[in-house]
Scaffold this motif. Structure first.
Motif, mmCIF file in Angstrom:
data_model
loop_
_atom_site.group_PDB
_atom_site.id
_atom_site.type_symbol
_atom_site.label_atom_id
_atom_site.label_comp_id
_atom_site.label_asym_id
_atom_site.label_seq_id
_atom_site.Cartn_x
_atom_site.Cartn_y
_atom_site.Cartn_z
ATOM 1 N N THR A 180 -4.853 -11.118 -2.161
ATOM 2 C CA THR A 180 -3.448 -10.902 -1.586
ATOM 3 C C THR A 180 -2.382 -11.400 -1.601
ATOM 4 O O THR A 180 -1.187 -11.475 -2.334
ATOM 5 N N ALA A 223 -8.662 5.382 3.655
ATOM 6 C CA ALA A 223 -7.902 4.969 2.554
ATOM 7 C C ALA A 223 -7.352 3.639 2.935
ATOM 8 O O ALA A 223 -7.552 2.758 2.845
ATOM 9 N N ASP A 263 -2.363 -0.188 -9.267
ATOM 10 C CA ASP A 263 -3.620 -0.421 -8.440
ATOM 11 C C ASP A 263 -4.079 -1.010 -8.759
ATOM 12 O O ASP A 263 -4.359 -1.581 -9.716
ATOM 13 N N GLY A 264 -4.524 -2.253 -7.879
ATOM 14 C CA GLY A 264 -5.398 -3.527 -7.757
ATOM 15 C C GLY A 264 -5.043 -4.336 -7.995
ATOM 16 O O GLY A 264 -5.885 -5.447 -8.356
ATOM 17 N N LYS A 311 -7.920 -0.025 2.910
ATOM 18 C CA LYS A 311 -6.848 -1.472 2.575
ATOM 19 C C LYS A 311 -6.794 -2.338 2.507
ATOM 20 O O LYS A 311 -6.166 -3.609 2.791
ATOM 21 N N ILE A 343 -2.814 5.447 -3.253
ATOM 22 C CA ILE A 343 -3.997 5.642 -2.100
ATOM 23 C C ILE A 343 -3.497 6.845 -1.867
ATOM 24 O O ILE A 343 -2.295 6.881 -1.621
ATOM 25 N N PHE A 364 -9.234 -4.669 3.057
ATOM 26 C CA PHE A 364 -9.640 -5.727 2.488
ATOM 27 C C PHE A 364 -7.971 -6.998 2.423
ATOM 28 O O PHE A 364 -9.024 -8.404 2.110
ATOM 29 N N ILE A 415 0.617 -1.290 0.167
ATOM 30 C CA ILE A 415 -0.028 -0.508 -0.040
ATOM 31 C C ILE A 415 0.693 1.434 0.138
ATOM 32 O O ILE A 415 1.768 1.524 0.768
ATOM 33 N N PHE A 445 -2.153 -1.611 -3.732
ATOM 34 C CA PHE A 445 -2.919 -0.360 -3.710
ATOM 35 C C PHE A 445 -2.085 1.099 -4.088
ATOM 36 O O PHE A 445 -1.473 1.801 -2.894
#
Length: 84
Positions: free
Chosen positions: A50, A35, A21-22, A39, A28, A42, A8, A26
């Motif tokens: 992951t 945010a 990203d994704g 994440k 942010i 997530f 992240i 990620f």
């Protein structure tokens, strides 16, 4: 990323250039704690996603920052200096 862990990162500095990203982690906005929390949540709630993101991150690191690739980039850079 080299250890197959997704990242992240924030929109500052050079980190966004390393993460898709994704896909391998990620990106942010800087100073956006909500945010960041989302994440992290997530990653905790989606271990399979992951793991897949981590594998993609590792593959990217090996493709772009392996010893051979790094040497190749340096040689190209030095050759461009000599030829100019």
């Amino acid at each position: 990323m080299a250890y197959a862990l997704p990242s992240i990162v924030t929109t500052t500095g050079g980190s966004p250039e390393l993460v898709k990203d994704g896909e391998s982690g990620f990106i942010i906005p800087s100073k956006d704690v909500n945010a960041l929390a989302a994440k992290i949540k997530f990653f905790v709630e989606n271990p399979n996603a992951t793991k897949e993101m981590g594998i993609k991150a590792q593959q990217f690191m090996h493709q772009e920052f392996s010893l051979a690739k790094t040497v190749e980039k340096h040689l190209h850079f030095f050759a461009s200096l000599i030829n100019n």
